[in-house]
Design an enzyme around this catalytic site. Structure first.
Site, PDB file in Angstrom:
ATOM      1  N   LYS A  93       5.947  -3.105  16.552  1.00  0.00           N
ATOM      2  CA  LYS A  93       5.858  -2.474  16.390  1.00  0.00           C
ATOM      3  C   LYS A  93       7.295  -1.185  17.868  1.00  0.00           C
ATOM      4  O   LYS A  93       7.824   0.151  16.896  1.00  0.00           O
ATOM      5  CB  LYS A  93       4.728  -1.442  16.289  1.00  0.00           C
ATOM      6  CG  LYS A  93       3.900  -1.182  14.468  1.00  0.00           C
ATOM      7  CD  LYS A  93       4.978  -1.262  14.189  1.00  0.00           C
ATOM      8  CE  LYS A  93       4.921  -1.440  12.216  1.00  0.00           C
ATOM      9  NZ  LYS A  93       5.751  -1.745  11.378  1.00  0.00           N
ATOM     10  N   TYR A 108       0.914  -7.557  16.274  1.00  0.00           N
ATOM     11  CA  TYR A 108       1.591  -5.637  15.672  1.00  0.00           C
ATOM     12  C   TYR A 108       1.945  -5.208  16.516  1.00  0.00           C
ATOM     13  O   TYR A 108       3.098  -4.753  15.344  1.00  0.00           O
ATOM     14  CB  TYR A 108       0.672  -5.572  15.289  1.00  0.00           C
ATOM     15  CG  TYR A 108       0.793  -4.477  14.204  1.00  0.00           C
ATOM     16  CD1 TYR A 108       1.151  -4.388  12.661  1.00  0.00           C
ATOM     17  CD2 TYR A 108       0.000  -2.629  13.999  1.00  0.00           C
ATOM     18  CE1 TYR A 108       1.445  -3.440  11.612  1.00  0.00           C
ATOM     19  CE2 TYR A 108      -0.149  -2.018  13.224  1.00  0.00           C
ATOM     20  CZ  TYR A 108       1.095  -1.952  12.097  1.00  0.00           C
ATOM     21  OH  TYR A 108       0.960  -1.725  11.510  1.00  0.00           O
ATOM     22  N   GLN A 147       0.627  -1.291   0.334  1.00  0.00           N
ATOM     23  CA  GLN A 147       0.072   0.096   0.448  1.00  0.00           C
ATOM     24  C   GLN A 147       0.774   1.265  -0.280  1.00  0.00           C
ATOM     25  O   GLN A 147       0.934   2.081  -0.896  1.00  0.00           O
ATOM     26  CB  GLN A 147      -0.790  -0.083   1.446  1.00  0.00           C
ATOM     27  CG  GLN A 147      -2.072   1.209   0.915  1.00  0.00           C
ATOM     28  CD  GLN A 147      -2.426   1.390   2.504  1.00  0.00           C
ATOM     29  OE1 GLN A 147      -1.895   1.122   3.415  1.00  0.00           O
ATOM     30  NE2 GLN A 147      -3.404   2.095   2.568  1.00  0.00           N
TER      31      GLN A 147
HETATM   32  N1  SER Z   1      -3.024   0.314   9.427  1.00  0.00           N
HETATM   33  C1  SER Z   1      -2.627  -0.486  10.674  1.00  0.00           C
HETATM   34  C2  SER Z   1      -2.941  -1.582  10.973  1.00  0.00           C
HETATM   35  O1  SER Z   1      -4.803  -1.446  10.882  1.00  0.00           O
HETATM   36  C3  SER Z   1      -1.738   0.747  11.723  1.00  0.00           C
HETATM   37  O2  SER Z   1      -0.805   0.631  11.245  1.00  0.00           O
HETATM   38  O3  SER Z   1      -3.373  -2.539  11.620  1.00  0.00           O
END
Ligand code: SER
Length: 317
Positions: free
Chosen positions: A147, A143, A12
């Protein structure tokens, strides 16, 4: 920034960032790094070099850095938040083992490195409103764990080895070019596709759930400006809060109804995405980015909505 490697160039962010640097940075060579199965197409393929670069293969990264005398690496390979919950080990492998491979190459070959962080690096114990630059970061998603670790590891390589690592905490990114996949904020892209196609939108995120969002042109500007910033002005490095708008599903639907008064939305919330969204900030305070490297966004919800609709009409109708 002259010879640039974008890892994840067909994703993206990568698909647009690669083209923007190729167009705007005079004399630059931008290598579009991709993995088999996600080959670049069209202008992305024809406007510059493309190479297979798998973050999990440090030797391959080193070879491409040597081949093109790369000085800056944009590390955009990642599994987004909802997908990372389904495949936590794979997310760790790509996000953490991938990052250390890149940082090791950067240390040996003197490259600057940008690895995005996210609103996902915060968790339920973080202040929700005006989330400070320096605050509690105890995320509850894989996630988010990766990060925070990305931020720490990137700062470690800067302090310990002098690797020029810099980054920003992206909000949910909205664009009409390449769809995101597996993110919690994806609904704010999909809603525009539904509106332009004249379809009802089934929203996976509950009414009243606010998250930071940003239009892709502002995100790309941030990714380039942070790497071009005067290092003597940077108090922070990994990573800067950046913000431009915050809304819940009702507010974005109302912005769309200014163009499509009959637009319909109903809720069918996804428990995985909702739990993640509930743990993220409502709106970050981005004053450090504004002060240290002059960050200012150009788009708000209404100007983004207008531009998304104009461009999606061209693309879809
Ligand atoms: N756009 C990402 C997500 O929704 C967050 O950084 O996982």
């Amino acid at each position: 920034m002259k010879n640039v490697l974008v890892i994840g160039s067909t994703g993206q962010i990568g698909s647009e960032l690669t083209m923007k640097i190729r167009r705007e940075v005079a004399g630059s060579t931008v290598v579009a790094g991709y993995i088999p199965g996600a080959e670049p197409k069209g202008e992305l393929l024809t406007s510059g070099p493309a190479e297979v670069v798998d973050v999990c293969n440090g030797k391959q990264i080193a070879e491409i850095v040597d081949k093109y005398q790369i000085d800056t690496i944009y590390n955009l390979a990642a599994l987004l938040s909802a997908t990372a919950e389904r495949f936590p080990l794979k997310a760790w492998d790509i996000q953490m083992n991938g990052l250390i491979n890149i940082l090791e190459v950067a240390r040996e070959k003197h490259c600057a490195v940008f690895t995005p962080s996210s609103i996902g690096s915060f968790g339920p114990s973080t202040p929700r409103d005006n989330t400070p630059q320096d605050t509690v970061q105890r995320p509850t998603s894989m996630y988010g764990v990766t990060k925070v670790a990305t931020e720490l590891l990137s700062d470690y390589y800067y302090h310990k080895f002098g690797v020029d690592t810099r980054s920003v905490r992206f909000p949910g990114l909205i664009s009409y070019t390449t769809l995101p996949g597996g993110g919690t904020t994806d609904y704010a892209v999909e809603i525009y596709y539904a509106a332009v196609k004249g379809e009802e939108f089934v929203c996976p995120i509950a009414k009243g759930t606010y998250m930071d969002m940003m239009y892709m042109p502002d995100a790309l500007k941030a990714a380039i400006d942070i790497m071009n910033a005067d290092p003597s002005k940077l108090v922070h490095r990994n990573s800067f809060n950046i913000a431009s708008m915050s809304f819940d599903p009702e507010i974005i639907a109302a912005a769309i109804r200014k163009h499509y008064p009959d637009f319909k939305m109903r809720y069918e919330f996804d428990p995985v995405r909702q739990a993640i969204a509930d743990s993220w900030p409502n709106r970050m305070d981005d004053s450090c980015a504004r002060e240290e490297w002059g960050w200012t966004p150009s788009y708000d919800l209404d100007s983004m909505t207008e531009d998304m609709i104009v461009n999606l009409k061209k693309k879809l109708l």
